[in-house]
Design an enzyme around this catalytic site. Structure first.
Site, PDB file in Angstrom:
ATOM      1  N   SER A   1       0.816  -1.217   0.000  1.00  0.00           N
ATOM      2  CA  SER A   1       0.000   0.000   0.000  1.00  0.00           C
ATOM      3  C   SER A   1       0.852   1.270   0.000  1.00  0.00           C
ATOM      4  O   SER A   1       0.317   2.368   0.106  1.00  0.00           O
ATOM      5  CB  SER A   1      -0.924   0.003   1.216  1.00  0.00           C
TER       6      SER A   1
ATOM      7  N   THR B   1      -1.534   3.905   4.559  1.00  0.00           N
ATOM      8  CA  THR B   1      -0.562   4.984   4.358  1.00  0.00           C
ATOM      9  C   THR B   1       0.416   4.926   5.505  1.00  0.00           C
ATOM     10  O   THR B   1       0.008   4.659   6.632  1.00  0.00           O
ATOM     11  CB  THR B   1      -1.294   6.354   4.435  1.00  0.00           C
TER      12      THR B   1
ATOM     13  N   THR C   1       1.945   6.999   0.256  1.00  0.00           N
ATOM     14  CA  THR C   1       0.989   5.915  -0.004  1.00  0.00           C
ATOM     15  C   THR C   1       0.869   5.644  -1.503  1.00  0.00           C
ATOM     16  O   THR C   1       1.196   6.504  -2.325  1.00  0.00           O
ATOM     17  CB  THR C   1      -0.406   6.308   0.538  1.00  0.00           C
TER      18      THR C   1
ATOM     19  N   ARG D   1      -6.705   9.913  -9.486  1.00  0.00           N
ATOM     20  CA  ARG D   1      -7.268  10.213  -8.159  1.00  0.00           C
ATOM     21  C   ARG D   1      -6.154  10.546  -7.162  1.00  0.00           C
ATOM     22  O   ARG D   1      -5.159   9.852  -7.058  1.00  0.00           O
ATOM     23  CB  ARG D   1      -8.054   9.004  -7.660  1.00  0.00           C
ATOM     24  N   LEU D   2      -6.331  11.638  -6.437  1.00  0.00           N
ATOM     25  CA  LEU D   2      -5.440  11.949  -5.326  1.00  0.00           C
ATOM     26  C   LEU D   2      -6.211  11.754  -4.033  1.00  0.00           C
ATOM     27  O   LEU D   2      -7.386  12.100  -3.954  1.00  0.00           O
ATOM     28  CB  LEU D   2      -4.971  13.403  -5.382  1.00  0.00           C
ATOM     29  N   GLY D   3      -5.531  11.230  -3.038  1.00  0.00           N
ATOM     30  CA  GLY D   3      -6.121  11.153  -1.710  1.00  0.00           C
ATOM     31  C   GLY D   3      -5.648  12.318  -0.859  1.00  0.00           C
ATOM     32  O   GLY D   3      -5.203  13.353  -1.375  1.00  0.00           O
ATOM     33  N   ASP D   4      -5.717  12.124   0.442  1.00  0.00           N
ATOM     34  CA  ASP D   4      -5.282  13.164   1.370  1.00  0.00           C
ATOM     35  C   ASP D   4      -3.766  13.204   1.532  1.00  0.00           C
ATOM     36  O   ASP D   4      -3.198  14.226   1.916  1.00  0.00           O
ATOM     37  CB  ASP D   4      -5.901  12.913   2.754  1.00  0.00           C
TER      38      ASP D   4
ATOM     39  N   THR E   1      -4.507   8.459   8.184  1.00  0.00           N
ATOM     40  CA  THR E   1      -4.640   7.330   7.274  1.00  0.00           C
ATOM     41  C   THR E   1      -6.121   6.989   7.149  1.00  0.00           C
ATOM     42  O   THR E   1      -6.924   7.403   7.976  1.00  0.00           O
ATOM     43  CB  THR E   1      -3.831   6.113   7.781  1.00  0.00           C
ATOM     44  N   GLY E   2      -6.464   6.259   6.104  1.00  0.00           N
ATOM     45  CA  GLY E   2      -7.858   5.895   5.892  1.00  0.00           C
ATOM     46  C   GLY E   2      -8.414   6.546   4.646  1.00  0.00           C
ATOM     47  O   GLY E   2      -7.657   6.918   3.741  1.00  0.00           O
ATOM     48  N   HIS E   3      -9.730   6.670   4.604  1.00  0.00           N
ATOM     49  CA  HIS E   3     -10.379   7.186   3.388  1.00  0.00           C
ATOM     50  C   HIS E   3     -10.018   8.649   3.171  1.00  0.00           C
ATOM     51  O   HIS E   3     -10.548   9.542   3.841  1.00  0.00           O
ATOM     52  CB  HIS E   3     -11.893   7.021   3.484  1.00  0.00           C
ATOM     53  N   GLY E   4      -9.156   8.874   2.195  1.00  0.00           N
ATOM     54  CA  GLY E   4      -8.614  10.208   1.967  1.00  0.00           C
ATOM     55  C   GLY E   4      -9.678  11.239   1.667  1.00  0.00           C
ATOM     56  O   GLY E   4      -9.548  12.410   2.045  1.00  0.00           O
TER      57      GLY E   4
HETATM   58  N1  ASP Z   1      -5.346   7.911   2.943  1.00  0.00           N
HETATM   59  C1  ASP Z   1      -4.968   7.091   1.816  1.00  0.00           C
HETATM   60  C2  ASP Z   1      -5.686   7.597   0.601  1.00  0.00           C
HETATM   61  O1  ASP Z   1      -6.840   7.980   0.693  1.00  0.00           O
HETATM   62  C3  ASP Z   1      -5.230   5.639   1.989  1.00  0.00           C
HETATM   63  C4  ASP Z   1      -5.064   5.043   3.364  1.00  0.00           C
HETATM   64  O2  ASP Z   1      -4.411   5.603   4.216  1.00  0.00           O
HETATM   65  O3  ASP Z   1      -5.614   3.974   3.635  1.00  0.00           O
HETATM   66  O4  ASP Z   1      -5.129   7.541  -0.462  1.00  0.00           O
END
Ligand code: ASP
Length: 331
Positions: free
Chosen positions: A86, A188, A206, A216-219, A239-242
């Site tokens: 990841s 991440t 990440t 696509r860009l995340g956070d 971390t998680g859903h950006g």
């Molecule tokens: N935050 C990351 C993203 O949205 C993914 C993750 O940390 O699980 O790209």
């Protein structure tokens, strides 16, 4: 890695079952767990790959090194590990089979650098640092980021490992993008450190959400979302859903809450509460969301909070390197 996955699967089934009844519509009511006290120097990073990453960072911190050098060296460990699927080399591809990487870095003087949707370069964090130190800009994306990296001597490599390619080909059979909290395939490494001189820095890197749309860009490459550092106050990473972290400008929010006098723990809890509230307002299902924050202040106090169970983080100071389970909202 395997252990984390198995743990997360178990935790996810348990929390998914409980989550059905757990959200009663009082998102503003956060718990008030105490912050933990660390000693300077100290480094924190997300997930259990943070243990190895922290160990690398510690080599620099323990010798009075700079937090910036420590966080870069630390996150390079999972970036360079093809079994960490990841982050960096070995990361899962987007829906077109392309491994696209996001990373950002911030130092004690508010210098910032970031790359988004960068392909073919194993260590995006080092490119982000080069953006910070060698360009008049703070963010480069896509082909422009790649061209810059090549101009700086970074080597173009294939980052798609056989396991990731196999998973992607399997995914193509249904091509359904349905990330589920804690059992989806993304993570991440976010790392924040306070060095012996009392300076803070952070790094975040990440491969993002597996099978995301190309571009696509995340956070994680966005300063203020996936990472923020204020050398007067503290630092935070996510971390998680950006998409959810970006929606609340997550890590900037956490640092601003600390500026208002909140402890690192309380600040993370309030940021999660904001996500809970907005999720409810948008009529989305909270059990589909996982976001975790970690935060550290100038005194070496730290805390963490996430939407639902299953998130852990690693902490290394003079007392050792340890994995801590984060407290969470959805019981
Ligand atoms: N935050 C990351 C993203 O949205 C993914 C993750 O940390 O699980 O790209």
């Amino acid at each position: 890695m395997t252990n984390r996955r198995n743990f997360l699967k178990t935790a996810a089934f348990a929390s998914a079952a409980m989550a059905l009844n757990s959200f009663k519509g009082k998102p503003e009511e956060v718990n008030d767990f105490p912050s933990k006290k660390g000693t300077k120097p100290i480094v924190l990073s997300t997930w259990n790959f943070g243990i190895q990453a922290n160990a690398a960072a510690w080599e620099i911190l323990k010798n009075n090194g700079r937090a910036l050098d420590a966080v870069e060296a630390g996150v390079k460990i999972p970036e360079g590990d093809p079994t960490e699927r990841s982050v960096g080399y070995g990361g899962r591809p987007d829906r077109d089979g392309r491994v696209t990487l996001d990373a950002c870095i911030m130092d004690e003087n508010s210098n910032i650098g970031s790359v988004g949707c960068l392909e073919f370069i194993k260590h995006p964090i080092a490119v982000a640092r080069a953006v910070m130190e060698k360009t008049p800009h703070v963010m480069l994306v896509g082909n422009g980021a790649l061209q810059f990296a090549l101009s700086q001597g970074f080597v173009k490599e294939n980052l798609l490992v056989a396991d990731s390619e196999r998973e992607w080909r399997e995914w193509l059979k249904t091509s359904q993008y349905k990330p589920i909290a804690n059992i989806e395939n993304h993570d991440t490494i976010g790392m924040i450190a306070l060095d012996a001189n009392g300076n803070l820095s952070g790094a975040c890197t990440t491969s993002g959400m597996a099978f995301k749309m190309h571009g696509r860009l995340g956070d994680s490459p966005i300063i203020g979302a996936g990472l923020y550092v204020d050398n007067e106050i503290g630092a935070a990473t996510a971390t998680g859903h950006g998409e959810e972290v970006i929606r609340i400008s997550g890590c900037h929010l956490v640092v601003e809450l600390m500026r208002q006098g909140k402890s690192p723990q309380k600040a993370c809890e309030e940021a999660v509460a904001r996500i809970v509230k907005l999720t409810k307002n948008r009529n989305k299902n909270l059990k589909d969301i996982q976001v975790g924050f970690i935060a550290l202040n100038k005194k070496g106090e730290y805390g963490s909070y996430c939407v639902q169970g299953g998130f852990n983080y690693a902490v290394h100071d003079a007392t050792g390197n340890r994995l801590v389970d984060a407290d969470y909202f959805l019981k």
